[in-house]
Design a protein around this motif. Structure first.
Motif, PDB file in Angstrom:
ATOM      1  N   LYS A  81      98.369 -14.949 -23.835  1.00 16.70           N
ATOM      2  CA  LYS A  81      98.589 -16.343 -24.179  1.00 16.70           C
ATOM      3  C   LYS A  81      98.425 -16.508 -25.682  1.00 16.70           C
ATOM      4  O   LYS A  81      97.559 -15.885 -26.285  1.00 16.70           O
ATOM      5  CB  LYS A  81      97.598 -17.236 -23.444  1.00 16.70           C
ATOM      6  N   ALA A  82      99.254 -17.372 -26.270  1.00 12.15           N
ATOM      7  CA  ALA A  82      99.174 -17.613 -27.694  1.00 12.15           C
ATOM      8  C   ALA A  82      97.899 -18.390 -27.996  1.00 12.15           C
ATOM      9  O   ALA A  82      97.554 -19.326 -27.278  1.00 12.15           O
ATOM     10  CB  ALA A  82     100.395 -18.399 -28.157  1.00 12.15           C
ATOM     11  N   GLN A  83      97.203 -18.004 -29.051  1.00 11.57           N
ATOM     12  CA  GLN A  83      95.986 -18.701 -29.448  1.00 11.57           C
ATOM     13  C   GLN A  83      96.374 -19.928 -30.240  1.00 11.57           C
ATOM     14  O   GLN A  83      97.232 -19.875 -31.116  1.00 11.57           O
ATOM     15  CB  GLN A  83      95.112 -17.767 -30.278  1.00 11.57           C
ATOM     16  N   THR A  84      95.748 -21.048 -29.940  1.00 12.38           N
ATOM     17  CA  THR A  84      96.019 -22.306 -30.622  1.00 12.38           C
ATOM     18  C   THR A  84      94.904 -22.595 -31.611  1.00 12.38           C
ATOM     19  O   THR A  84      93.730 -22.384 -31.312  1.00 12.38           O
ATOM     20  CB  THR A  84      96.131 -23.458 -29.599  1.00 12.38           C
ATOM     21  N   PHE A  85      95.271 -23.082 -32.779  1.00 14.82           N
ATOM     22  CA  PHE A  85      94.319 -23.422 -33.831  1.00 14.82           C
ATOM     23  C   PHE A  85      94.389 -24.917 -34.097  1.00 14.82           C
ATOM     24  O   PHE A  85      95.400 -25.558 -33.833  1.00 14.82           O
ATOM     25  CB  PHE A  85      94.632 -22.635 -35.104  1.00 14.82           C
ATOM     26  N   ILE A  86      93.322 -25.473 -34.639  1.00 20.71           N
ATOM     27  CA  ILE A  86      93.252 -26.914 -34.907  1.00 20.71           C
ATOM     28  C   ILE A  86      93.284 -27.132 -36.409  1.00 20.71           C
ATOM     29  O   ILE A  86      92.582 -26.447 -37.160  1.00 20.71           O
ATOM     30  CB  ILE A  86      91.970 -27.504 -34.301  1.00 20.71           C
ATOM     31  N   GLY A  87      94.114 -28.093 -36.834  1.00 22.99           N
ATOM     32  CA  GLY A  87      94.219 -28.418 -38.242  1.00 22.99           C
ATOM     33  C   GLY A  87      94.041 -29.898 -38.482  1.00 22.99           C
ATOM     34  O   GLY A  87      94.204 -30.728 -37.577  1.00 22.99           O
ATOM     35  N   HIS A  88      93.682 -30.236 -39.717  1.00 23.65           N
ATOM     36  CA  HIS A  88      93.517 -31.630 -40.131  1.00 23.65           C
ATOM     37  C   HIS A  88      94.005 -31.707 -41.570  1.00 23.65           C
ATOM     38  O   HIS A  88      93.651 -30.860 -42.394  1.00 23.65           O
ATOM     39  CB  HIS A  88      92.036 -32.035 -40.043  1.00 23.65           C
ATOM     40  N   GLY A  89      94.827 -32.706 -41.862  1.00 23.73           N
ATOM     41  CA  GLY A  89      95.325 -32.802 -43.226  1.00 23.73           C
ATOM     42  C   GLY A  89      96.187 -34.021 -43.471  1.00 23.73           C
ATOM     43  O   GLY A  89      96.324 -34.898 -42.624  1.00 23.73           O
TER      44      GLY A  89
ATOM     45  N   ALA B  91      88.937 -20.150 -38.172  1.00 26.44           N
ATOM     46  CA  ALA B  91      89.342 -19.131 -37.195  1.00 26.44           C
ATOM     47  C   ALA B  91      90.317 -18.120 -37.784  1.00 26.44           C
ATOM     48  O   ALA B  91      90.385 -16.981 -37.336  1.00 26.44           O
ATOM     49  CB  ALA B  91      89.960 -19.796 -35.967  1.00 26.44           C
ATOM     50  N   LEU B  92      91.076 -18.526 -38.790  1.00 27.51           N
ATOM     51  CA  LEU B  92      92.041 -17.629 -39.435  1.00 27.51           C
ATOM     52  C   LEU B  92      91.559 -17.142 -40.804  1.00 27.51           C
ATOM     53  O   LEU B  92      92.233 -16.337 -41.446  1.00 27.51           O
ATOM     54  CB  LEU B  92      93.389 -18.338 -39.595  1.00 27.51           C
ATOM     55  N   GLY B  93      90.428 -17.674 -41.264  1.00 25.96           N
ATOM     56  CA  GLY B  93      89.928 -17.304 -42.582  1.00 25.96           C
ATOM     57  C   GLY B  93      90.736 -17.925 -43.705  1.00 25.96           C
ATOM     58  O   GLY B  93      90.777 -17.403 -44.810  1.00 25.96           O
ATOM     59  N   TRP B  94      91.393 -19.058 -43.431  1.00 27.09           N
ATOM     60  CA  TRP B  94      92.227 -19.718 -44.431  1.00 27.09           C
ATOM     61  C   TRP B  94      91.417 -20.737 -45.220  1.00 27.09           C
ATOM     62  O   TRP B  94      90.666 -21.516 -44.647  1.00 27.09           O
ATOM     63  CB  TRP B  94      93.379 -20.461 -43.768  1.00 27.09           C
ATOM     64  N   PRO B  95      91.614 -20.808 -46.535  1.00 22.00           N
ATOM     65  CA  PRO B  95      91.009 -21.886 -47.328  1.00 22.00           C
ATOM     66  C   PRO B  95      91.874 -23.143 -47.209  1.00 22.00           C
ATOM     67  O   PRO B  95      92.934 -23.127 -46.577  1.00 22.00           O
ATOM     68  CB  PRO B  95      91.074 -21.320 -48.753  1.00 22.00           C
ATOM     69  N   SER B  96      91.440 -24.226 -47.833  1.00 25.00           N
ATOM     70  CA  SER B  96      92.282 -25.426 -47.898  1.00 25.00           C
ATOM     71  C   SER B  96      93.560 -25.080 -48.647  1.00 25.00           C
ATOM     72  O   SER B  96      93.531 -24.321 -49.622  1.00 25.00           O
ATOM     73  CB  SER B  96      91.555 -26.540 -48.644  1.00 25.00           C
ATOM     74  N   MET B  97      94.690 -25.612 -48.179  1.00 29.43           N
ATOM     75  CA  MET B  97      95.977 -25.302 -48.812  1.00 29.43           C
ATOM     76  C   MET B  97      97.058 -26.261 -48.330  1.00 29.43           C
ATOM     77  O   MET B  97      96.860 -26.984 -47.359  1.00 29.43           O
ATOM     78  CB  MET B  97      96.405 -23.875 -48.488  1.00 29.43           C
TER      79      MET B  97
ATOM     80  N   VAL C  37     103.715 -22.696 -35.944  1.00 31.93           N
ATOM     81  CA  VAL C  37     104.438 -23.869 -35.475  1.00 31.93           C
ATOM     82  C   VAL C  37     103.440 -24.897 -34.934  1.00 31.93           C
ATOM     83  O   VAL C  37     102.489 -24.542 -34.230  1.00 31.93           O
ATOM     84  CB  VAL C  37     105.500 -23.485 -34.406  1.00 31.93           C
ATOM     85  N   ILE C  38     103.656 -26.151 -35.313  1.00 32.06           N
ATOM     86  CA  ILE C  38     102.813 -27.242 -34.817  1.00 32.06           C
ATOM     87  C   ILE C  38     103.224 -27.535 -33.377  1.00 32.06           C
ATOM     88  O   ILE C  38     104.386 -27.816 -33.101  1.00 32.06           O
ATOM     89  CB  ILE C  38     102.960 -28.496 -35.691  1.00 32.06           C
ATOM     90  N   THR C  39     102.261 -27.466 -32.477  1.00 31.41           N
ATOM     91  CA  THR C  39     102.538 -27.723 -31.066  1.00 31.41           C
ATOM     92  C   THR C  39     102.165 -29.139 -30.650  1.00 31.41           C
ATOM     93  O   THR C  39     102.657 -29.645 -29.651  1.00 31.41           O
ATOM     94  CB  THR C  39     101.770 -26.726 -30.173  1.00 31.41           C
ATOM     95  N   ARG C  40     101.276 -29.780 -31.427  1.00 30.41           N
ATOM     96  CA  ARG C  40     100.881 -31.167 -31.167  1.00 30.41           C
ATOM     97  C   ARG C  40     100.445 -31.761 -32.508  1.00 30.41           C
ATOM     98  O   ARG C  40      99.761 -31.102 -33.284  1.00 30.41           O
ATOM     99  CB  ARG C  40      99.696 -31.225 -30.196  1.00 30.41           C
ATOM    100  N   ILE C  41     100.855 -33.000 -32.774  1.00 28.47           N
ATOM    101  CA  ILE C  41     100.454 -33.682 -34.004  1.00 28.47           C
ATOM    102  C   ILE C  41     100.272 -35.160 -33.704  1.00 28.47           C
ATOM    103  O   ILE C  41     101.060 -35.743 -32.947  1.00 28.47           O
ATOM    104  CB  ILE C  41     101.471 -33.441 -35.145  1.00 28.47           C
ATOM    105  N   SER C  42      99.214 -35.743 -34.264  1.00 27.30           N
ATOM    106  CA  SER C  42      98.948 -37.167 -34.038  1.00 27.30           C
ATOM    107  C   SER C  42      98.178 -37.731 -35.234  1.00 27.30           C
ATOM    108  O   SER C  42      97.466 -36.990 -35.922  1.00 27.30           O
ATOM    109  CB  SER C  42      98.149 -37.375 -32.749  1.00 27.30           C
TER     110      SER C  42
END
Length: 123
Positions: free
Chosen positions: A46-54, A74-80, A114-119
């Motif tokens: 199953k594809a792992q889903t990550f949560i973002g805010h921006g 979870a991905l080790g990403w800084p703000s970008m 790819v964004i799977t859900r956005i609100s």
């Protein structure tokens, strides 16, 4: 003389087969590893889903959104700021530049995200 040739033949065959046999001994634990053929029985990954805010910087009608997002631990990403594909292009109509959003995203088959859900984020 026959004994000499027999000894050479046995020595050569041992020199060839023993390293291969030893290498196979290290692979015993790999017998149960899944591959594409083994996963057909319903054990597909199953594809792992990550949560973002921006904040939305721009909306592209071809199906991408540029988001200035916070870090994704979870991905080790800084703000970008990042361009992300949107799975459901109909949601693009409701997005506005400058809007603060929460979104879920996952890695697609091509290796992008790819964004799977956005609100809209509650303020």
């Amino acid at each position: 003389m026959k004994r000499f040739y027999l000894t050479i033949i046995l020595a050569c065959s041992a020199a060839v087969t023993l390293p291969a046999y030893a290498a196979m001994g290290n692979m015993q634990g790999m017998a149960n590893m899944g591959n594409a053929n083994n996963m057909a029985g319903g054990q597909a990954a199953k594809a792992q889903t990550f949560i973002g805010h921006g904040r939305i910087n721009s909306v592209n009608p071809t199906g991408t959104v540029n988001v200035a997002m916070g870090p994704v631990k979870a991905l080790g990403w800084p703000s970008m700021s990042m361009n992300l594909l949107v799975q459901d292009k109909a949601t693009l109509n409701s997005l506005k530049t400058g809007e603060i959003v929460n979104f879920d995203f996952a890695k697609d088959a091509a290796g992008g995200y790819v964004i799977t859900r956005i609100s809209p984020a509650e303020q």
